[in-house]
Design an enzyme around this catalytic site. Structure first.
Site, PDB file in Angstrom:
ATOM      1  N   CYS A  88      28.600  74.032  43.960  1.00  0.00           N
ATOM      2  CA  CYS A  88      30.068  74.053  43.915  1.00  0.00           C
ATOM      3  C   CYS A  88      30.769  75.148  44.731  1.00  0.00           C
ATOM      4  O   CYS A  88      31.557  74.861  45.620  1.00  0.00           O
ATOM      5  CB  CYS A  88      30.530  74.235  42.474  1.00  0.00           C
ATOM      6  SG  CYS A  88      29.784  73.149  41.282  1.00  0.00           S
ATOM      7  N   HIS A 146      37.512  78.029  40.823  1.00  0.00           N
ATOM      8  CA  HIS A 146      36.153  78.498  41.159  1.00  0.00           C
ATOM      9  C   HIS A 146      36.093  79.290  42.473  1.00  0.00           C
ATOM     10  O   HIS A 146      35.045  79.397  43.087  1.00  0.00           O
ATOM     11  CB  HIS A 146      35.174  77.309  41.237  1.00  0.00           C
ATOM     12  CG  HIS A 146      33.746  77.715  40.973  1.00  0.00           C
ATOM     13  ND1 HIS A 146      32.671  76.920  41.299  1.00  0.00           N
ATOM     14  CD2 HIS A 146      33.232  78.839  40.412  1.00  0.00           C
ATOM     15  CE1 HIS A 146      31.551  77.542  40.957  1.00  0.00           C
ATOM     16  NE2 HIS A 146      31.862  78.698  40.409  1.00  0.00           N
TER      17      HIS A 146
HETATM   18 CA    CA Z   1      29.581  70.717  42.160  1.00  0.00          CA
END
Ligand code: CA
Length: 476
Positions: A88, A146
């Site tokens: 990610c 994130h």
């Molecule tokens: Ca991911």
């Protein structure tokens, strides 16, 4: 008399010329306004951990995604659409900057560390929103961030005018699980999954299933911002774990025997409904011709979490195709022919490369992504990228694709070369020496930087080094 006649004639001529000039000015103004008004809106729908074979436009047999498929049908499906990393955080850092994240030390998945400004996207980099803002865009980030939980790294400080979502690398999906009021109550890495959602910088009591809430906010933003160019970064965390879906969505996929796969499908189904609502709204408001829509996953599917990568070998985390080649489609009605299939490699970095061009925006840093539209349309010869490179720093794994050839070093295997045009599943290592492909990687990696922060794998080590990591965190 003659004199008066000439004077009248002069006055008339003056009026006519004056009027014409005024008309020209009006036309010029109108042209200018039209140009400004027709800067395309941009919607990036980024999903999380969806595998290459988890959408029906890539041939999924058990999960039907009729609305996501509409994007590919309205525009182009990329059969070799890549992201710049196999998990990610670094993948998102690449996408949001249009640059290889290893250029700026983002080679690891950041930890949730609200007091540490190094754990996230460095301020030396510009997000898509920061690039587009001076070009007159209104920017919204929805869903998973994130890219840093430190106060200076949050969406509203990185060019976004509005934010709705959460700062961590994942989140629980049902409101009853959001039992922490804010990040001052988070005491370990994954407890951040339980915080209440943020609207801008305020914690709210959201009542809907997370995916539905994000879709609702997306539709509402489109309705409210019809009159100006906008950029929407819609980062659904679905279908990333925890596997949680409303019962009616799980029931939609009763034909799937495996329980985890059934829930996973339900999560994808909820995203698909959301994408349908967004596309319907664009059509209803007649904004569909002036809005570019991208759809992609941030990395390949994780097989232990019920995703499927089809013919691709490897999965999330891997430098093999299953880790980095993702479901990827784009529509721009009137500019890209419906039903196009594009086979040459493109990468998530091209999203900013493309929109910066049509927004007449001037990125501060040199992009690795390019404008892919002329390639898709066959208006220029050649391919968008002579080569694409990937590096997994901690494992010394890497991959480089040049034309059809790929050299890859991944776990449990030595460096191998494959011809992807004949061997998409990376089964038959070639014996011929592809020194030019290796050379391309060697040249590239010299330009890259070591990671600037410890990542998820080093959670315990980081805690030892920062014993006050979760102490006295400000309410937010
Ligand atoms: Ca991911």
């Amino acid at each position: 008399m003659r004199h008066i006649f000439f004077t009248l004639q002069s006055i008339l001529l003056f009026i006519i010329i004056g009027c014409s000039q005024s008309t020209v000015n009006q036309k010029q103004t109108a042209t200018h306004q039209t140009t400004s008004e027709t800067k395309p809106n941009v919607i990036v729908v980024l999903v999380d951990d969806l595998g290459y074979a988890d959408v029906s436009f890539n041939g999924s047999q058990d999960i039907s995604t009729p609305n996501i498929d509409r994007i590919a049908q309205n525009g182009v499906k990329f059969t070799s659409g890549y992201v710049s990393y196999a998990v990610c955080g670094p993948s998102r850092a690449g996408l949001i900057t249009g640059r290889y994240q290893d250029r700026f030390g983002f080679g690891r998945n950041p930890l949730f560390a609200p007091k540490d400004i190094t754990q996230g996207l460095p301020l030396s980099e510009q997000t898509i929103a920061e690039v587009l803002k001076p070009a007159g865009y209104k920017n919204v980030a929805l869903g998973k961030w994130h890219l840093g939980s430190h106060e200076k790294l949050r969406p509203l400080k990185r060019g976004f005018d509005e934010f709705f979502g959460f700062l961590s690398g994942g989140h629980k999906y049902f409101p009853e699980d959001w039992d922490l009021n804010d990040i001052s109550e988070v005491k370990s890495q994954f407890e951040a999954y339980r915080t209440k959602l943020l609207r801008n910088d305020t914690r709210i009591d959201e009542k809907e299933y997370l995916t539905h809430a994000l879709s609702r906010e997306a539709v509402s933003f489109i309705e409210k911002n019809q009159k100006q160019p906008f950029f929407m970064y819609l980062a659904y965390n679905a279908p990333h774990t925890p596997l949680q879906a409303p019962q009616e969505y799980i029931d939609r996929f009763k034909h799937i025997e495996d329980k985890d796969r059934r829930i996973f499908a339900g999560m994808v189904g909820a995203v698909d409904d959301g994408v349908g609502r967004i596309l319907d709204k664009l059509e209803e408001l007649k904004m569909d011709e002036n809005t570019i829509v991208f759809f992609l996953s941030d990395n390949g599917g994780s097989e232990k979490h019920a995703a499927e990568n089809g013919v691709l070998r490897g999965q999330k985390g891997s430098m093999l195709e299953g880790g980095i080649r993702v479901p990827f489609a784009m529509q721009w009605k009137g500019k890209i022919a419906a039903g196009t299939v594009y086979d040459n490699p493109v990468i998530s970095l091209d999203i900013l490369g493309t929109i910066a061009h049509y927004a007449s925006a001037q990125p501060k840093n040199k992009l690795d992504g390019v404008n892919i539209v002329p390639y898709i349309n066959g208006e220029v010869e050649g391919v968008p990228h002579q080569q694409l490179c990937w590096r997994k720093y901690d494992y010394k794994h890497f991959a480089v694709r040049k034309g059809n050839f790929k050299i890859v070093k991944d776990k449990k295997q030595e460096t191998a070369c494959y011809d992807l045009s004949k061997d998409i599943s990376e089964q038959n290592a070639l014996t011929e020496n592809k020194a030019d492909v290796q050379q391309a990687y060697d040249n590239w990696v010299k330009q890259m930087k070591d990671p600037d922060f410890l990542g998820l794998r080093a959670d315990k080590k980081y805690n030892k080094q920062h014993p006050d990591r979760f102490k006295n965190v400000e309410k937010y």
